[in-house]
Design a protein around this motif. Structure first.
Motif, mmCIF file in Angstrom:
data_model
loop_
_atom_site.group_PDB
_atom_site.id
_atom_site.type_symbol
_atom_site.label_atom_id
_atom_site.label_comp_id
_atom_site.label_asym_id
_atom_site.label_seq_id
_atom_site.Cartn_x
_atom_site.Cartn_y
_atom_site.Cartn_z
ATOM 1 N N GLY A 1 57.000 93.780 47.736
ATOM 2 C CA GLY A 1 56.950 92.621 46.982
ATOM 3 C C GLY A 1 57.677 92.134 45.645
ATOM 4 O O GLY A 1 57.190 91.330 45.026
ATOM 5 N N GLU A 2 58.634 92.938 45.599
ATOM 6 C CA GLU A 2 59.503 92.860 44.398
ATOM 7 C C GLU A 2 60.824 92.226 44.642
ATOM 8 O O GLU A 2 61.627 91.832 43.589
ATOM 9 N N LEU A 3 61.175 92.057 45.873
ATOM 10 C CA LEU A 3 62.585 91.212 46.083
ATOM 11 C C LEU A 3 62.472 89.933 46.181
ATOM 12 O O LEU A 3 61.659 89.099 46.996
ATOM 13 N N LEU A 4 63.241 89.315 45.127
ATOM 14 C CA LEU A 4 62.974 87.783 44.774
ATOM 15 C C LEU A 4 64.613 87.422 44.690
ATOM 16 O O LEU A 4 65.131 87.460 43.639
ATOM 17 N N LEU A 5 65.020 86.778 45.866
ATOM 18 C CA LEU A 5 66.207 86.308 46.024
ATOM 19 C C LEU A 5 66.196 84.942 45.199
ATOM 20 O O LEU A 5 67.291 84.702 44.538
ATOM 21 N N THR A 6 65.560 83.865 45.714
ATOM 22 C CA THR A 6 65.439 82.741 45.083
ATOM 23 C C THR A 6 63.988 82.656 44.672
ATOM 24 O O THR A 6 63.020 83.112 45.046
ATOM 25 N N VAL A 7 63.952 81.627 43.612
ATOM 26 C CA VAL A 7 62.708 81.161 42.842
ATOM 27 C C VAL A 7 62.221 79.840 43.477
ATOM 28 O O VAL A 7 63.259 78.692 43.044
ATOM 29 N N ALA A 8 61.201 79.630 43.873
ATOM 30 C CA ALA A 8 60.656 78.121 44.352
ATOM 31 C C ALA A 8 60.724 77.270 42.990
ATOM 32 O O ALA A 8 60.304 77.757 41.947
ATOM 33 N N VAL A 9 60.833 76.065 43.355
ATOM 34 C CA VAL A 9 60.609 75.034 42.104
ATOM 35 C C VAL A 9 59.205 75.095 41.820
ATOM 36 O O VAL A 9 58.454 75.363 42.511
ATOM 37 N N TYR B 1 53.343 86.296 49.060
ATOM 38 C CA TYR B 1 54.572 86.940 49.127
ATOM 39 C C TYR B 1 55.384 87.100 50.616
ATOM 40 O O TYR B 1 54.295 87.565 51.375
ATOM 41 N N ALA B 2 56.346 86.518 50.952
ATOM 42 C CA ALA B 2 56.802 86.631 52.428
ATOM 43 C C ALA B 2 58.276 86.934 52.441
ATOM 44 O O ALA B 2 59.224 86.316 51.641
ATOM 45 N N ASP C 1 60.442 88.264 32.816
ATOM 46 C CA ASP C 1 61.270 89.342 32.334
ATOM 47 C C ASP C 1 60.801 90.561 33.160
ATOM 48 O O ASP C 1 61.627 91.598 33.124
ATOM 49 N N ASP C 2 59.681 90.863 33.672
ATOM 50 C CA ASP C 2 59.212 91.939 34.010
ATOM 51 C C ASP C 2 59.478 91.888 35.548
ATOM 52 O O ASP C 2 58.837 92.726 36.384
ATOM 53 N N GLY C 3 60.224 90.642 36.012
ATOM 54 C CA GLY C 3 60.342 90.558 37.505
ATOM 55 C C GLY C 3 59.337 89.932 38.374
ATOM 56 O O GLY C 3 59.497 89.428 39.576
ATOM 57 N N GLN C 4 58.252 89.372 37.510
ATOM 58 C CA GLN C 4 57.354 88.723 38.368
ATOM 59 C C GLN C 4 57.400 87.264 38.210
ATOM 60 O O GLN C 4 58.233 86.815 37.686
#
Length: 171
Positions: free
Chosen positions: A49-57, A141-142, A63-66
């Motif tokens: 659950g750590e792969l965040l390619l884009t962030v939703a509006v 998370y998906a 800073d910690d990736g969350q």
């Protein structure tokens, strides 16, 4: 003549052609292994659950990736209004028509140099549909909602990305 760090090769000589062919094959193999490792690394990160390619509006990457909710109350209210209108009108199209008729703008993330830039825009169907079907707004998370498939067109391999929706159990 071909020169590398190991020697000088003459493509006219059969032994040199053989060595160059072997070096090329080994280089292709190395690239394939690197690609496989990087893809597997992405998959492992997605499983955690750590792969965040884009962030939703409405969300920002901390800073910690969350993911954290955007601290701007106007952005949060804009998103909440979209969901309230869907509950009231029961159709994305009707929500779109209401926003257009009332000329209400919705927040959108602007891709660029700034870490987090919000722009207010008149909504289009795709924007509302993406917002209303994005699992992050439900707190989930998906990864892997869409897959790829390989087709042969005109005798050549073509990879079709984002064209195949997967069953939600496979995300």
């Amino acid at each position: 003549m071909i020169v590398d760090e190991d020697g000088v090769y003459d493509p006219h000589l059969i032994n040199d052609r053989l060595l160059l062919g072997m070096k090329g094959t080994m280089s292709e193999m190395e690239l394939s292994v690197f690609r496989q490792r990087s893809i597997e690394t992405l998959r492992q990160k997605a499983r955690r659950g750590e792969l965040l390619l884009t962030v939703a509006v409405g969300y920002v990457k901390a800073d910690d990736g969350q993911l954290d909710k955007d601290s701007d109350p106007r952005v949060q209210e804009g998103i909440a209004l979209v969901f309230r209108k869907l509950a009231e009108l029961q159709s994305i199209r009707q929500v779109l028509l209401w926003f257009r008729q009332e000329q209400v703008l919705v927040p959108a993330v602007v891709q660029g140099r700034e870490k987090h830039a919000i722009e207010w825009k008149m909504p289009v169907y795709h924007t509302l549909h993406h917002m209303l079907t994005n699992p992050v707004y439900a707190g989930a998370y998906a990864f892997g909602r869409r897959g790829t498939r390989v087709v042969i067109e005109g005798g050549r391999k073509r990879v079709m990305r984002d064209s195949m929706r997967r069953n939600w159990k496979d995300w």
